[in-house]
Motif scaffolding. Structure first.
Motif, PDB file in Angstrom:
ATOM      1  N   GLU A  90       0.705  -1.276   0.047  1.00  0.00           N
ATOM      2  CA  GLU A  90       0.027   0.017  -0.129  1.00  0.00           C
ATOM      3  C   GLU A  90       0.852   1.382  -0.012  1.00  0.00           C
ATOM      4  N   HIS A  91       2.227   1.036   0.214  1.00  0.00           N
ATOM      5  CA  HIS A  91       3.137   2.333   0.362  1.00  0.00           C
ATOM      6  C   HIS A  91       3.700   2.417  -0.955  1.00  0.00           C
ATOM      7  N   VAL A  92       3.565   1.694  -1.857  1.00  0.00           N
ATOM      8  CA  VAL A  92       4.242   1.737  -3.193  1.00  0.00           C
ATOM      9  C   VAL A  92       4.158   2.971  -3.832  1.00  0.00           C
ATOM     10  N   GLY A  93       5.249   3.633  -4.174  1.00  0.00           N
ATOM     11  CA  GLY A  93       5.359   5.002  -4.774  1.00  0.00           C
ATOM     12  C   GLY A  93       5.665   6.182  -3.742  1.00  0.00           C
ATOM     13  N   GLN A  94       5.726   5.864  -2.400  1.00  0.00           N
ATOM     14  CA  GLN A  94       5.666   6.654  -1.600  1.00  0.00           C
ATOM     15  C   GLN A  94       7.403   6.891  -1.229  1.00  0.00           C
ATOM     16  N   THR A  95       7.635   8.215  -0.878  1.00  0.00           N
ATOM     17  CA  THR A  95       8.989   8.658  -0.354  1.00  0.00           C
ATOM     18  C   THR A  95       9.001   8.480   1.236  1.00  0.00           C
ATOM     19  N   VAL A  96       9.710   7.637   1.446  1.00  0.00           N
ATOM     20  CA  VAL A  96      10.127   7.291   2.846  1.00  0.00           C
ATOM     21  C   VAL A  96      11.467   7.517   3.573  1.00  0.00           C
ATOM     22  N   ARG A  97      11.358   7.403   4.893  1.00  0.00           N
ATOM     23  CA  ARG A  97      12.752   7.586   5.639  1.00  0.00           C
ATOM     24  C   ARG A  97      12.836   6.539   6.636  1.00  0.00           C
ATOM     25  N   LEU A  98      13.851   5.936   6.679  1.00  0.00           N
ATOM     26  CA  LEU A  98      13.997   4.747   7.692  1.00  0.00           C
ATOM     27  C   LEU A  98      15.296   4.872   8.321  1.00  0.00           C
ATOM     28  N   SER A  99      15.426   4.320   9.508  1.00  0.00           N
ATOM     29  CA  SER A  99      16.829   4.422  10.344  1.00  0.00           C
ATOM     30  C   SER A  99      16.695   2.869  10.996  1.00  0.00           C
ATOM     31  N   GLY A 100      17.968   2.607  11.365  1.00  0.00           N
ATOM     32  CA  GLY A 100      18.343   1.250  11.784  1.00  0.00           C
ATOM     33  C   GLY A 100      19.677   0.828  11.356  1.00  0.00           C
ATOM     34  N   TRP A 101      19.585  -0.389  11.872  1.00  0.00           N
ATOM     35  CA  TRP A 101      21.068  -0.982  11.611  1.00  0.00           C
ATOM     36  C   TRP A 101      21.311  -2.186  10.386  1.00  0.00           C
ATOM     37  N   VAL A 102      22.389  -2.037   9.833  1.00  0.00           N
ATOM     38  CA  VAL A 102      22.772  -2.784   8.787  1.00  0.00           C
ATOM     39  C   VAL A 102      22.791  -4.260   9.177  1.00  0.00           C
ATOM     40  N   HIS A 103      21.672  -5.156   8.861  1.00  0.00           N
ATOM     41  CA  HIS A 103      21.762  -6.601   9.477  1.00  0.00           C
ATOM     42  C   HIS A 103      22.399  -7.530   8.304  1.00  0.00           C
ATOM     43  N   ARG A 104      22.396  -7.151   7.113  1.00  0.00           N
ATOM     44  CA  ARG A 104      23.160  -7.850   6.215  1.00  0.00           C
ATOM     45  C   ARG A 104      23.262  -7.072   4.954  1.00  0.00           C
ATOM     46  N   VAL A 105      24.744  -7.231   4.130  1.00  0.00           N
ATOM     47  CA  VAL A 105      24.805  -6.567   2.877  1.00  0.00           C
ATOM     48  C   VAL A 105      24.961  -7.826   1.743  1.00  0.00           C
ATOM     49  N   ARG A 106      24.501  -7.541   0.741  1.00  0.00           N
ATOM     50  CA  ARG A 106      24.527  -8.333  -0.265  1.00  0.00           C
ATOM     51  C   ARG A 106      24.702  -7.682  -1.562  1.00  0.00           C
ATOM     52  N   ASP A 107      26.016  -8.011  -2.393  1.00  0.00           N
ATOM     53  CA  ASP A 107      26.476  -7.407  -3.486  1.00  0.00           C
ATOM     54  C   ASP A 107      25.830  -8.412  -4.716  1.00  0.00           C
ATOM     55  N   HIS A 108      25.019  -7.861  -5.575  1.00  0.00           N
ATOM     56  CA  HIS A 108      24.710  -8.740  -6.710  1.00  0.00           C
ATOM     57  C   HIS A 108      25.005  -7.934  -7.683  1.00  0.00           C
ATOM     58  N   GLY A 109      26.486  -7.940  -7.905  1.00  0.00           N
ATOM     59  CA  GLY A 109      26.851  -7.377  -9.203  1.00  0.00           C
ATOM     60  C   GLY A 109      26.516  -6.118  -9.885  1.00  0.00           C
ATOM     61  N   GLY A 110      26.783  -4.986  -9.012  1.00  0.00           N
ATOM     62  CA  GLY A 110      26.071  -3.550  -9.358  1.00  0.00           C
ATOM     63  C   GLY A 110      24.854  -3.545  -8.817  1.00  0.00           C
ATOM     64  N   LEU A 111      24.212  -4.359  -8.161  1.00  0.00           N
ATOM     65  CA  LEU A 111      22.866  -4.140  -7.263  1.00  0.00           C
ATOM     66  C   LEU A 111      23.424  -4.354  -5.928  1.00  0.00           C
ATOM     67  N   LEU A 112      23.256  -3.327  -4.955  1.00  0.00           N
ATOM     68  CA  LEU A 112      23.485  -3.587  -3.483  1.00  0.00           C
ATOM     69  C   LEU A 112      22.141  -3.489  -2.749  1.00  0.00           C
ATOM     70  N   PHE A 113      22.028  -4.844  -2.126  1.00  0.00           N
ATOM     71  CA  PHE A 113      20.734  -5.019  -0.922  1.00  0.00           C
ATOM     72  C   PHE A 113      21.218  -4.927   0.308  1.00  0.00           C
ATOM     73  N   ILE A 114      20.608  -4.182   1.048  1.00  0.00           N
ATOM     74  CA  ILE A 114      20.809  -4.160   2.587  1.00  0.00           C
ATOM     75  C   ILE A 114      19.557  -4.812   3.283  1.00  0.00           C
ATOM     76  N   ASP A 115      19.671  -5.255   4.076  1.00  0.00           N
ATOM     77  CA  ASP A 115      18.528  -5.753   5.300  1.00  0.00           C
ATOM     78  C   ASP A 115      18.682  -4.790   6.109  1.00  0.00           C
ATOM     79  N   LEU A 116      17.837  -3.924   6.430  1.00  0.00           N
ATOM     80  CA  LEU A 116      17.759  -2.833   7.319  1.00  0.00           C
ATOM     81  C   LEU A 116      16.964  -3.186   8.715  1.00  0.00           C
ATOM     82  N   ARG A 117      17.396  -3.275   9.743  1.00  0.00           N
ATOM     83  CA  ARG A 117      16.687  -3.603  11.062  1.00  0.00           C
ATOM     84  C   ARG A 117      16.474  -2.684  11.822  1.00  0.00           C
ATOM     85  N   ASP A 118      15.396  -2.636  12.642  1.00  0.00           N
ATOM     86  CA  ASP A 118      15.342  -1.928  13.782  1.00  0.00           C
ATOM     87  C   ASP A 118      14.715  -2.674  14.668  1.00  0.00           C
ATOM     88  N   HIS A 119      14.176  -2.214  15.923  1.00  0.00           N
ATOM     89  CA  HIS A 119      13.484  -3.071  17.103  1.00  0.00           C
ATOM     90  C   HIS A 119      12.560  -3.893  16.404  1.00  0.00           C
TER      91      HIS A 119
END
Length: 593
Positions: A15-44
Motif C-alpha cells: 500500500e506504500h508503493v510509490g511513497q517517499t519514506v525515511r527509515l533508520s536502523g542497523w545494517v543487518h546484512r549486505v548483499r552485492d549482486h554485481g552492481g546491485l546492492l541489497f541491505i537488510d535494514l533492521r530496527d527493534h
C-alpha cells in the motif's frame, strides 16, 4: 519529514508503493549482486530490504557500509517482483530504492556477529551484551519478558490488588541465602542489606490494613549460580493478602499464572487451575524424588521394601536391617530391554552410585518371564508381587534404589526424568502444574543434632502453639510451592501473625527472645497491635519467562545478567573500591592470603 524516520522497519507494505519514506536502523546484512546492492535494514520492530544501483546518488557511499553500522536512508517504496516476495516478513512484498544516506554511527570490527545463528562463548556474549541483545532471539526474549510483566500487572489489578513499592536498602533478614551488605557512611561500622525478598515489609503492609498488595519486586541473594537461578538478583511477582486461608491464595494466584501461560505459551496445553493437584511434600519426595516434580512424566516411584526384606538379594536385605532405610522402585513402561537397563545402570554410576538394580519382563517359552540379576536373586514370587504392585507387563522394566531416602532421592528423581525422556513418556506440548503443600518447618542436622528452619521461618505452623509443644520434626507449616515442568515457580505461606507463636517457633530453632526482637523487631512489635491473619506468595518472573521462551538457561531471558562467577564482564563488576571511598565508609580491605 521526521529527522530519522517516517516508518519503522516493520511497517511498509504494498500500500506504500510509490511513497517517499525515511527509515533508520542497523545494517543487518549486505548483499552485492554485481552492481546491485541489497541491505537488510533492521530496527527493534523488523526488517526492510533496501537497495541501490549505480543510478542512486549515494551508491558509492553505500558501498562503504558494513554490518551493524547505524544508518538513515531516504528512498522510494517499490513493489518486489512476485517471484521475489518474502512471505516470512511483514515487509516482504516491497523494497526501498535508496536516494539519500546518512551514517549515524559506524561500527568497528565486531567481536560477535548479530546476523545468523553462530554460537559464541558466554564470556564473549556477556562482555558485549549490547551486541548480543541485538540478535533476534534475545530481542524476542526481552519483548516476551516485558509483555509477561505487563500481563501480570494487569491481571493483579483486575483482581483488586494495588502495587506498592518496598525499600531496596533495609536490614539483614534470614531468607535462606546470604545477604548483600551495604556499608553505611553516616553510621560507621554498621551495614544495610539488599532485601532477599520484601518478606517483612509485605507483612507489615497487611498489618497496616491494605488488604491486597502486589509488586514486581527486585530481590538480591548472594547465591551459588545454577542454570535456572541468577547468582545476584532476580525479579518476582510478590503478593500478600489479609483474612485468607491457604486455599484462598491458591484460588487467587493460580488463574494469574495459568492466564500468563495460556497467553504466551505458544499454544501448549495449560491444565485447568481448578484441577492442579495438591501434593504433600512427603509424597512428592516419595513419588518423584523432588519437591518440584515434572508431572508431564507419568512415572510414580513406590516403596517396595517388603519384597526385599529377608530376600536372597543380600545387599538390599542387609540394608533394610538398618533403621530409616527403604527400597524404592522406579517403574519404566516400555523400558524392558537389557540394553536400556544397562544404560540406566551407567547413569546411576555417573551420579556416584554403585549402580541401580533392575528387573525387566519379556515373553518366555511359558509366557511372561522376569529377567535381570535381581529377578534371579529374589525369586519368581517376589518378582511377580513387585510387577503387580507397579502395574507392569511384558516389555516393561523397574529400577531400584535403596538406603536412607535423603541419600538417594535426588538421584532417583533424576533417573525418573531420564527414563521418562528416553522412553518418550514425557509430554512435550503441555505445562503441568502442581501445588506442593505441608512442608516441614524444621530439620535436624545429622551431625550436631541441632534443630533449624528447613523452610520459611515466618510460616504459621499447622496446629499453632499446640503443634510447637510436640516433636519439632513433625511440625508442618502452611507453606506451599507451585511446580511446573520440573521447576519451582511460586513459593509462599500463610504467615505466623501471633507474637507468642512467633517467639516459640524461633526458640525451637535456637533463636532467643532478645535475638528475635533484635532481628525482627518491627514485625514482632507490629504483631502486638491487631495483626490480621494473612498470607501470600511470590512467583519468579525470570523462571516463568525462561519456561515460556523454552530456554534452559535463565541468562537468556535477563537483560544484563552476571556470569557463573557472579561477575558483570561488561561493567567490570565487582571492582576494587578507591581508597577515598573506603575512608568515607570507615572500611579497610584485608588482603586474602
Amino acid at each position: 519529514m521526521h529527522a530519522y524516520r517516517s516508518h519503522t522497519c516493520a511497517e511498509l507494505n504494498k500500500e506504500h508503493v510509490g511513497q517517499t519514506v525515511r527509515l533508520s536502523g542497523w545494517v543487518h546484512r549486505v548483499r552485492d549482486h554485481g552492481g546491485l546492492l541489497f541491505i537488510d535494514l533492521r530496527d527493534h520492530y523488523g526488517i526492510t530490504q533496501v537497495m541501490a544501483d549505480p543510478d542512486s546518488p549515494v551508491f558509492s557511499e553505500l558501498e562503504k557500509v558494513r554490518s551493524e553500522w547505524c544508518i538513515r536512508i531516504d528512498g522510494n517504496v517499490m513493489a518486489r517482483d512476485p517471484s521475489l516476495v518474502n512471505p516470512a516478513i511483514p515487509t516482504g512484498e516491497i523494497e526501498v530504492f535508496i536516494r539519500d544516506l546518512e551514517v549515524l554511527g559506524k561500527a568497528e570490527e565486531l567481536p560477535l556477529m548479530v546476523f545468523g545463528d553462530q554460537e559464541y562463548p558466554e564470556e564473549t556474549r556477556l562482555k558485549y551484551r549490547y551486541l548480543d541483545l541485538r540478535r533476534e532471539k534475545l530481542q524476542t526474549n526481552m519483548k516476551l519478558r516485558s509483555d509477561v510483566v505487563a500481563s501480570m500487572r494487569k491481571r493483579m489489578w483486575d483482581k483488586g490488588f494495588r502495587e506498592f513499592q518496598t525499600p531496596i536498602i533495609t536490614a539483614s533478614s534470614p531468607e535462606g541465602a546470604r545477604d548483600f551488605l551495604v556499608p553505611s557512611r553516616l553510621h560507621p561500622g554498621k551495614f544495610y542489606a539488599l532485601p532477599q525478598a520484601p518478606q517483612q515489609f509485605k507483612q507489615l503492609i497487611m498489618v497496616s490494613g491494605y488488604d491486597k498488595y502486589f509488586q514486581i519486586a527486585p530481590c538480591f541473594r548472594d547465591e551459588d549460580p545454577r542454570a535456572d537461578r541468577s547468582p545476584t538478583d532476580f525479579y518476582q511477582l510478590d503478593m500478600e493478602m489479609s483474612f485468607v486461608t491457604q486455599q484462598d491464595v491458591f484460588d487467587t494466584i493460580s488463574p494469574v499464572i495459568a492466564g500468563v501461560f495460556e497467553e504466551f505459551g505458544g499454544g501448549k496445553k495449560v491444565d485447568d487451575p481448578a484441577e492442579w493437584p495438591q501434593i504433600s511434600y512427603r509424597d512428592a519426595a516419595l513419588w518423584y524424588g523432588t519437591d518440584k516434580p515434572d508431572l508431564r512424566n507419568p512415572i510414580k516411584m513406590q516403596v517396595v521394601s517388603e519384597h526385599f526384606r529377608g530376600s536372597g538379594f543380600a545387599i538390599f536385605a542387609k540394608l533394610l536391617e538398618q533403621e530409616g532405610t527403604e527400597i524404592r522402585a522406579i517403574p519404566a513402561p516400555k523400558g524392558g530391554s537389557r540394553k536400556f537397563c544397562d544404560r540406566m545402570n551407567k547413569f546411576a554410576q555417573s551420579e556416584g552410585l554403585p549402580g541401580m538394580g533392575y528387573i525387566f519382563w519379556r515373553e518366555g517359552e511359558n509366557g511372561m518371564e522376569a529377567a535381570g540379576p535381581l529377578a534371579k536373586n529374589i525369586g519368581p514370587e517376589r518378582t511377580e508381587a513387585i510387577r503387580q504392585q507397579l502395574g507392569l507387563g511384558v516389555g516393561d522394566a523397574a529400577f531400584f534404589l535403596g538406603g536412607k531416602p535423603k541419600a538417594f532421592e535426588k538421584v532417583a528423581g533424576k533417573a525418573r526424568t531420564v527414563i521418562g525422556d528416553e522412553l518418550g513418556l514425557t509430554e512435550q506440548d503441555r505445562f503441568a502444574f502442581a501445588w506442593i503443600v505441608d512442608f516441614p518447618i524444621y530439620e535436624q542436622d545429622e551431625e550436631t543434632g541441632e534443630i533449624d528452619f528447613e523452610h520459611n521461618p515466618f510460616s504459621m505452623p499447622q496446629g499453632g502453639m499446640e503443634a510447637l509443644n510436640g516433636d519439632p520434626l513433625q511440625v508442618k507449616g502452611y507453606q506451599y510451592d507451585l511446580a511446573c515442568n520440573g521447576y519451582e515457580l511460586v513459593s509462599g505461606a500463610i504467615r505466623n501473625h501471633k507474637p507468642e507463636i512467633m517467639l516459640k517457633a524461633f526458640e525451637l530453632a535456637g533463636y532467643g527472645e532478645e535475638e528475635v526482637k533484635s532481628r525482627f523487631g518491627a514485625l514482632y512489635q507490629a504483631f502486638h497491635y491487631g495483626a490480621p491473619p494473612h498470607g501470600g506468595c511470590a512467583a519468579g518472573v525470570d523462571r516463568i519467562v525462561m519456561l515460556l521462551a523454552e530456554e534452559a538457561n535463565i541468562r537468556e531471558v535477563m537483560m544484563f545478567p552476571m556470569n557463573q562467577r557472579a561477575e558483570d564482564l561488561m561493567m567490570a563488576a565487582p571492582s576494587e573500591p578507591q581508597n577515598e571511598q573506603l575512608r568515607e565508609l570507615s572500611l579497610r580491605v584485608i588482603p586474602q592470603e
